[in-house]
Design a protein around this motif. Structure first.
Motif, PDB file in Angstrom:
ATOM      1  N   LYS A 235      -6.840   2.641  -0.343  1.00 27.22           N
ATOM      2  CA  LYS A 235      -7.554   1.720   0.540  1.00 27.22           C
ATOM      3  C   LYS A 235      -6.750   0.434   0.707  1.00 27.22           C
ATOM      4  O   LYS A 235      -6.108  -0.035  -0.234  1.00 27.22           O
TER       5      LYS A 235
ATOM      6  N   ARG B  73      -4.968  -5.318  -1.844  1.00 32.66           N
ATOM      7  CA  ARG B  73      -5.885  -6.294  -1.260  1.00 32.66           C
ATOM      8  C   ARG B  73      -5.281  -7.700  -1.233  1.00 32.66           C
ATOM      9  O   ARG B  73      -4.527  -8.079  -2.126  1.00 32.66           O
TER      10      ARG B  73
ATOM     11  N   SER C 175       0.826  -1.201   0.000  1.00 33.34           N
ATOM     12  CA  SER C 175       0.000   0.000   0.000  1.00 33.34           C
ATOM     13  C   SER C 175       0.866   1.259   0.000  1.00 33.34           C
ATOM     14  O   SER C 175       0.584   2.230  -0.714  1.00 33.34           O
TER      15      SER C 175
ATOM     16  N   SER D  69      -1.707   3.476  -2.171  1.00 34.31           N
ATOM     17  CA  SER D  69      -3.101   3.033  -2.294  1.00 34.31           C
ATOM     18  C   SER D  69      -4.020   3.846  -1.394  1.00 34.31           C
ATOM     19  O   SER D  69      -3.666   4.196  -0.264  1.00 34.31           O
TER      20      SER D  69
ATOM     21  N   GLU E  81      -6.610   0.478  -4.534  1.00 37.34           N
ATOM     22  CA  GLU E  81      -6.572  -0.363  -3.338  1.00 37.34           C
ATOM     23  C   GLU E  81      -5.479  -1.419  -3.424  1.00 37.34           C
ATOM     24  O   GLU E  81      -5.065  -1.821  -4.519  1.00 37.34           O
TER      25      GLU E  81
END
Length: 363
Positions: free
Chosen positions: A60, A291, A53, A58, A289
């Motif tokens: 999120k 993830r 991230s 990012s 994002e």
């Protein structure tokens, strides 16, 4: 991933559940304070998500999650309706794996349902109730399959497996400890037996024993039992975990260091759960994002893509893949490409833990 937390009353189930999920379930010093199962959804700790991230800036971060079910305490005779009986056994049937909390500490101020701490007896009590429930199911399945045998002789093999299981269960052996070949194991899995579910024994120790788990004789007993049925053991202190739940991340590190504990109980449980269920995580990263996606070990690229969306699997073209370690070492995807570390993988590629993947598809 759904994990059911089970155990005798007053072994620390709800205290542990509260600590790892911060869900605020009732935890009291008397049996059956948990009636309906409390459910807590926990984000799986993963430093890779944090680092990726930062790398991609990012907006999120989305961690993969585990659902913990705090199932009420079982007692002897539960399979025959004692305590709250079959209701609780039904709750266990709904989870993928069992976390069996076993009390491994002495405390005169905490009531034990059988009067004294005895991990061997506690484990046998729970396992026998699961076995008794399974025996009822096996008997019914044998009757049904025998009747169907007249029209389908191929079912004779299933009856052989069922009879083998019944013999072992009557000897007090959990279904998970019965040796089966791959084909028979698939059939037994379809029966949804309680004693066949994968199990982690969570040895709940006192705060004083949290950093010296191997010195605890109760824990040694739990490890010996677990070894007979290929089960995992995680040593936790529900008391320590409940104290950790109230602290900031920085305070947690200091507190753990003072106690000499290297890893929080939640992290231990997560790692054991992934190992037990043979799960891995691959990662997707970008500005919108970063993830983590959980899949079974051995999943091929199209199946992994299908976790994101069925269209990804249906129209799969290829997977642009790089290992997390290589990407972080390079510092950017551009540098990784220059070094030839970004790979183009096809339909037969088996996704590895920590793969950072971008899927190309066309529907």
């Amino acid at each position: 991933m759904k994990l059911g937390i089970v155990g005798l009353p007053n072994v620390g189930k709800s205290t542990l559940f509260n600590a790892i999920t911060k869900a605020g379930a009732e935890a009291a010093n008397y049996p059956f304070c948990t009636i309906e199962p409390n459910v807590g959804v926990v984000a799986v700790p993963d430093k890779r998500i944090d680092n990726l991230s930062d790398l991609y800036h990012s907006k999120k971060k989305i961690y993969t999650t585990i659902e913990f079910y705090d199932i009420a305490g079982l007692v002897k005779g539960a399979s025959k309706g004692e305590g709250l009986g079959n209701k609780f056994l039904g709750h266990i049937r709904e989870v993928e794996a069992i976390v069996h909390v076993v009390r491994c500490f002495d405390d005169v101020n905490v009531v034990h349902v059988d009067g004294a701490c005895n991990p061997k007896s506690d484990i046998e009590t729970i396992n026998f109730e699961l076995i008794f429930s399974d025996l009822d199911l096996i008997d019914r399945r044998i009757d049904k399959t025998t009747k169907m045998l007249k029209g389908d002789k191929s079912l004779a093999k299933n009856i052989t497996v069922l009879e083998k299981l019944k013999t072992k269960l009557e000897e007090g052996v959990s279904a998970r400890a019965v040796e089966l070949d791959d084909e028979d194991a698939e059939y037994v899995k379809s029966l949804d037996l309680l004693s066949y579910k994968p199990i982690i024994y969570a040895a709940n120790v006192s705060e004083d024993d949290a950093a010296s788990e191997d010195d605890n004789d109760y824990v040694k007993t739990v490890r010996e039992i677990a070894a007979t049925e290929n089960a995992d053991v995680v040593v936790v202190s529900a008391k320590v975990e409940s104290e950790l739940a109230e602290l900031s991340d920085e305070e947690k590190e200091i507190f753990l260091e003072e106690l000499g504990i290297t890893e929080p109980g939640l992290d231990k449980l997560v790692h054991a759960s992934y190992h037990l269920l043979d799960l891995i995580s691959y990662l997707t990263a970008g500005e919108p994002e970063t993830r983590a996606w959980t899949i079974r070990r051995g999943t091929k690229a199209p199946g992994a893509a299908g976790k994101i969306h069925t269209d990804f699997e249906r129209g799969f073209i290829r997977a642009e893949t790089i290992s997390y370690e290589n990407l972080m070492e390079c510092g950017s995807l551009a540098v990784a490409k220059e070094k030839g570390l970004l790979r183009s993988e096809g339909k037969d590629y088996i996704v590895q833990d920590g793969d950072v993947i971008h899927f190309l598809f066309n529907v």
